[in-house]
Design a protein around this motif. Structure first.
Motif, PDB file in Angstrom:
ATOM      1  N   LYS A   6      43.910  49.882  36.668  1.00  0.00           N
ATOM      2  CA  LYS A   6      44.381  48.763  37.489  1.00  0.00           C
ATOM      3  C   LYS A   6      44.067  49.004  38.965  1.00  0.00           C
ATOM      4  N   ASP A   7      44.334  50.224  39.450  1.00  0.00           N
ATOM      5  CA  ASP A   7      44.051  50.559  40.848  1.00  0.00           C
ATOM      6  C   ASP A   7      42.562  50.422  41.147  1.00  0.00           C
ATOM      7  N   PHE A   8      41.728  50.876  40.220  1.00  0.00           N
ATOM      8  CA  PHE A   8      40.275  50.805  40.408  1.00  0.00           C
ATOM      9  C   PHE A   8      39.811  49.355  40.454  1.00  0.00           C
ATOM     10  N   LEU A   9      40.357  48.515  39.580  1.00  0.00           N
ATOM     11  CA  LEU A   9      39.995  47.099  39.579  1.00  0.00           C
ATOM     12  C   LEU A   9      40.422  46.423  40.887  1.00  0.00           C
ATOM     13  N   LEU A  10      41.621  46.766  41.372  1.00  0.00           N
ATOM     14  CA  LEU A  10      42.099  46.188  42.626  1.00  0.00           C
ATOM     15  C   LEU A  10      41.223  46.607  43.803  1.00  0.00           C
ATOM     16  N   LEU A  11      40.761  47.862  43.795  1.00  0.00           N
ATOM     17  CA  LEU A  11      39.847  48.315  44.846  1.00  0.00           C
ATOM     18  C   LEU A  11      38.586  47.462  44.868  1.00  0.00           C
ATOM     19  N   ASN A  12      38.039  47.205  43.693  1.00  0.00           N
ATOM     20  CA  ASN A  12      36.806  46.425  43.603  1.00  0.00           C
ATOM     21  C   ASN A  12      37.030  44.961  43.982  1.00  0.00           C
ATOM     22  N   ILE A  13      38.174  44.406  43.587  1.00  0.00           N
ATOM     23  CA  ILE A  13      38.494  43.023  43.955  1.00  0.00           C
ATOM     24  C   ILE A  13      38.667  42.903  45.468  1.00  0.00           C
ATOM     25  N   GLY A  14      39.391  43.856  46.058  1.00  0.00           N
ATOM     26  CA  GLY A  14      39.586  43.842  47.505  1.00  0.00           C
ATOM     27  C   GLY A  14      38.270  43.953  48.263  1.00  0.00           C
ATOM     28  N   ALA A  15      37.404  44.871  47.826  1.00  0.00           N
ATOM     29  CA  ALA A  15      36.099  45.041  48.472  1.00  0.00           C
ATOM     30  C   ALA A  15      35.245  43.787  48.323  1.00  0.00           C
TER      31      ALA A  15
END
Length: 281
Positions: A6-15
C-alpha cells in the motif's frame, strides 16, 4: 506485507500526480512555481533541445549527491525513489504525449489545477514520510552552513527561482509563479491535514455502557472513561473520551442518536494521532 505494498502504491500515485500537474498545466505555460521543476523550466528556456524531464532528473541526482556529500545520508529510500521517479515520468510523458502549446487559454485556471493536482501528489508523499527532494536539499544545506530555518531556506530558494522566472518569462508569468508558490503551501497543508485528521469525541450519556460497547466492539477502538459530577445537580456521571477516524465518528454519532438523542457530545479535530490503531511512532 500488505502495508508495504500500500505504501509503495501511494508513493507511485503521489509521484504521478505531481508529474501530471506540472507537465500538463504548469510547464506549457512557463509557470515556474518554485521547486526543482520550476528551475528546470528556466534552464530549459536556454537549452530547449534538452528534454524537460532529463533536466529535472539531472538536477535531482546532482542535488541528492551534493546533499549526501555536505550533510550526509539524511534522505531515506522513499525520497530518493521519488526524486528519480518524478522526472522519469515527466520524461516519458514528453515522449508519448508531447505538448506544443497549453491545453487551455485561461492561464489562471491552468495555474490552479496544476498546483492543485501537484499539491495533492506532494501531500501524499509527505504523508508517507517522503518528498520530491529537490530544493528541500538546498534548504537543508543552507541550514547546515548558515543555520537558517529549513522553512525559511525553502521559501528563499523558491523566491529566487520565481525571480529567475520573472527575468526569463516576463513579469506576468513571474507573478503567476509567485502565486503558485503561495498556493502550494496552503493546499499541501490543507490536504495533509485532511489525510491525517481524526476526531476526539467526549460523550456524556446515562447509557454509557451501550456506547462503550459500541466503540470497543463495533468500531474496534479504545476509550477512556472519566468520573465527573454535574455542577448543578452534583450527580456523578461518566465521561467517555475516544479518538476516531471521520467515518467511524459518523457511525458513532448515528448510534448515539438512536440510543440517546439527549446525549451531550463535543467533537474536536485532531491533526495527528500516533500510537496503537493509528499512525505508528
Amino acid at each position: 506485507m500488505v502495508s508495504k505494498i500500500k505504501d509503495f502504491l501511494l508513493l507511485n500515485i503521489g509521484a504521478l500526480l505531481d508529474a501530471l500537474g506540472f507537465y500538463f498545466f504548469l510547464a506549457p505555460n512557463h509557470i515556474a512555481a518554485g521547486g526543482i521543476s520550476g528551475l528546470a523550466l528556466v534552464i530549459n528556456q536556454f537549452l530547449p533541445a534538452l528534454p524537460l524531464g532529463g533536466i529535472i532528473l539531472f538536477l535531482s541526482i546532482t542535488l541528492l549527491l551534493l546533499g549526501f556529500i555536505t550533510i550526509g545520508p539524511v534522505y531515506g529510500f522513499k525520497t530518493v525513489y521519488c526524486s528519480i521517479l518524478i522526472p522519469v515520468i515527466i520524461w516519458i510523458l514528453e515522449k508519448i504525449y508531447p505538448l506544443s502549446s497549453p491545453l487551455l487559454d485561461d492561464l489562471l485556471i491552468q495555474l490552479f489545477f496544476g498546483v492543485l493536482i501537484s499539491s495533492i501528489g506532494l501531500a501524499i508523499l509527505f504523508n508517507q514520510n517522503a518528498s520530491s527532494g529537490g530544493t528541500d536539499i538546498v534548504a537543508r544545506i543552507i541550514y547546515q552552513f548558515y543555520h537558517l530555518d529549513i522553512g525559511k531556506g525553502l521559501l528563499l530558494v523558491d523566491f529566487l527561482i520565481t525571480l529567475a522566472a520573472t527575468y526569463v518569462f516576463g513579469l506576468q508569468k513571474g507573478l503567476y509563479a509567485l502565486l503558485g508558490v503561495i498556493l502550494y503551501g496552503f493546499i499541501i497543508d490543507y490536504v495533509v491535514e485532511g489525510i491525517t485528521i481524526s476526531k476526539q469525541v467526549l460523550i456524556i450519556t446515562p447509557r454509557s455502557e451501550e456506547v462503550k460497547n459500541f466503540i470497543t466492539r463495533e468500531l474496534g477502538r479504545g476509550a477512556t472513561v472519566y468520573k465527573a459530577s454535574g455542577a448543578f445537580t452534583g450527580e456523578e456521571k461518566e465521561v467517555i473520551m475516544t479518538i476516531l477516524k471521520r467515518q467511524e465518528f459518523v457511525k458513532l454519532r448515528s448510534f448515539i442518536k438512536k440510543t440517546d438523542p439527549n446525549a451531550f457530545i463535543t467533537v474536536q479535530n485532531i491533526h495527528e494521532v500516533l500510537g496503537e490503531g493509528f499512525k505508528p511512532l
